[in-house]
Design an enzyme around this catalytic site. Structure first.
Site, PDB file in Angstrom:
ATOM      1  N   ASN A   9       0.859  -1.184   0.000  1.00  5.11           N
ATOM      2  CA  ASN A   9       0.000   0.000   0.000  1.00  5.11           C
ATOM      3  C   ASN A   9       0.896   1.235   0.000  1.00  5.11           C
ATOM      4  OD1 ASN A   9      -1.725   2.120   0.520  1.00  5.11           O
ATOM      5  ND2 ASN A   9      -2.759   1.156   2.240  1.00  5.11           N
ATOM      6  N   PRO A  10       0.960   1.981  -1.110  1.00  6.55           N
ATOM      7  CA  PRO A  10       1.877   3.124  -1.188  1.00  6.55           C
ATOM      8  C   PRO A  10       1.488   4.273  -0.270  1.00  6.55           C
ATOM      9  CG  PRO A  10       0.422   3.114  -3.073  1.00  6.55           C
ATOM     10  CD  PRO A  10       0.155   1.825  -2.337  1.00  6.55           C
ATOM     11  N   SER A  12       0.310   3.888   2.951  1.00  2.95           N
ATOM     12  CA  SER A  12       0.221   3.485   4.352  1.00  2.95           C
ATOM     13  C   SER A  12       1.264   4.203   5.193  1.00  2.95           C
ATOM     14  CB  SER A  12       0.418   1.973   4.488  1.00  2.95           C
ATOM     15  OG  SER A  12       1.695   1.605   4.027  1.00  2.95           O
ATOM     16  N   GLY A  64      -0.993  -1.435   6.595  1.00  2.00           N
ATOM     17  CA  GLY A  64      -1.595  -1.495   7.920  1.00  2.00           C
ATOM     18  C   GLY A  64      -2.447  -2.741   8.084  1.00  2.00           C
ATOM     19  N   GLY A  66      -5.596  -3.119   7.921  1.00  2.00           N
ATOM     20  CA  GLY A  66      -6.641  -3.244   6.918  1.00  2.00           C
ATOM     21  C   GLY A  66      -6.144  -3.924   5.658  1.00  2.00           C
ATOM     22  N   THR A  67      -4.951  -3.559   5.205  1.00  2.00           N
ATOM     23  CA  THR A  67      -4.366  -4.189   4.020  1.00  2.00           C
ATOM     24  C   THR A  67      -4.061  -5.661   4.295  1.00  2.00           C
ATOM     25  OG1 THR A  67      -3.347  -2.054   3.455  1.00  2.00           O
ATOM     26  CG2 THR A  67      -2.548  -3.985   2.279  1.00  2.00           C
ATOM     27  N   GLU A  70      -7.216  -7.654   4.043  1.00  2.00           N
ATOM     28  CA  GLU A  70      -7.622  -7.873   2.650  1.00  2.00           C
ATOM     29  C   GLU A  70      -6.884  -9.074   2.065  1.00  2.00           C
ATOM     30  OE1 GLU A  70      -8.831  -3.400   1.055  1.00  2.00           O
ATOM     31  OE2 GLU A  70      -7.339  -4.583  -0.012  1.00  2.00           O
ATOM     32  N   ASP A 272     -10.980  -1.234  11.405  1.00  2.00           N
ATOM     33  CA  ASP A 272     -11.727  -0.819  10.220  1.00  2.00           C
ATOM     34  C   ASP A 272     -13.189  -1.207  10.365  1.00  2.00           C
ATOM     35  OD1 ASP A 272      -9.631   0.293   8.613  1.00  2.00           O
ATOM     36  OD2 ASP A 272      -8.903  -1.741   8.274  1.00  2.00           O
TER      37      ASP A 272
END
Length: 299
Positions: A9-10, A12, A64, A66-67, A70, A272
């Site tokens: 994630n760029p 984060s 983070g 959340g990523t 996923e 989240d």
């Protein structure tokens, strides 16, 4: 040929994801024959990349919680047996902290020799997964109300600030909670289903410490009076939150939570927004194998 899919994630954490990727790729090429890089651009990309790219020995994620979730959801959907590398890049990084992965990103990437692993549990809630906790109440609500600007400016302090604001106007939920260990029906101030006994640096209970037991701590707080809140705070500090008079504690494998009125109630999963109630939570024993830093005791 060993292959690793690395998802990053760029945006984060300190928003230095892109600059860090070259260093990550160089390090990974020492241990894997092929490194496949994928950059997330929108919600759900982490899940999509895992579903698209097959025959992978390992999956890495820089971002983070959340990523990470996923990616875990994609692994669950595809029944992936790949080993998971987590490099902390978000504001919370709670799972990385629990696994004793260094929070400094340069120190983190250099700490892995890719020989040490541990299988950990996951939580399944409706069509989502979580790696640490599902919860509801004014504190978790505050976590997903914090804006990106506040996160960048204040970091973890942004969550504390918003939590205090929400506690002033805390409301109770009228819930039905059914589990394999016990049931409760009535008013609830806070609720948490935790796969571990610790979140961040706070060890709130000594019960169910491991992340591979196939069970979770279900904690239900039924009162928010000043006296009870002080008792909960005291018990949290000494790691015995379940001893409080206003706390109901079960160790569970499955939980069903539903609202007893028509008000919409949304669960939080690892910081989240999660699904709305009703929710069915199931603990998936040793669902994923994660890489550990070389110097960390595998316990």
């Amino acid at each position: 040929m060993t292959k690793i899919l690395f998802i990053y994630n760029p945006n984060s954490g300190d928003e230095s994801g892109k600059e860090f990727v070259d260093k990550i790729e160089e390090r990974l090429k020492k241990y894997f024959d092929q490194v496949i890089l994928r950059e997330t651009k929108k919600a759900g990309d982490g899940t999509k990349f895992v579903e698209e790219i097959k025959d992978i020995d390992s999956i890495g994620v820089y971002g983070g919680d959340g990523t990470v979730n996923e990616v875990l959801l994609g692994m669950k959907k595809t029944k992936s047996k790949a080993k998971l590398l987590i490099l902390p890049g978000g504001t919370g990084n709670l799972l990385a902290k629990k696994l004793n992965i260094p929070q400094d990103k340069d120190e983190a990437i250099s700490s892995f020799g890719f020989k040490k692993t541990k299988k950990i549990d996951l939580g399944e809630v409706n069509d989502k997964v979580f790696s640490l906790f599902a919860s509801l109440g004014p504190v978790p609500e505050a976590i997903h109300e914090v804006s990106s600007e506040e996160k960048s400016k204040l970091g973890g302090l942004a969550y504390i600030k918003k939590s205090i604001e929400n506690l002033k106007e805390a409301k109770k939920y009228k819930l039905s909670i059914k589990s394999d260990a016990g049931n409760y029906s009535g008013l609830v101030d806070h609720l948490m289903v935790g796969l571990t006994n610790k979140i961040g640096n706070i060890e709130f209970t000594k019960k169910n410490k491991e992340m591979d037991s196939g069970k979770a701590n279900l904690l239900i707080q039924t009162s928010d009076s000043p006296k009870d809140m002080l008792e909960i705070l005291k018990d949290s500090i000494i790691g015995e939150v379940e001893e409080g008079n206003s706390i109901i504690h079960f160790t569970v494998k499955e939980v069903e939570i539903s609202s007893l009125d028509e008000e919409k109630v949304t669960l939080d999963i690892d910081g989240d927004k999660g699904p709305d109630l009703p929710a069915k939570i199931r603990i998936l024993k040793e669902a994923v194998e994660v890489y550990l830093p070389d110097e960390v005791k595998n316990d």
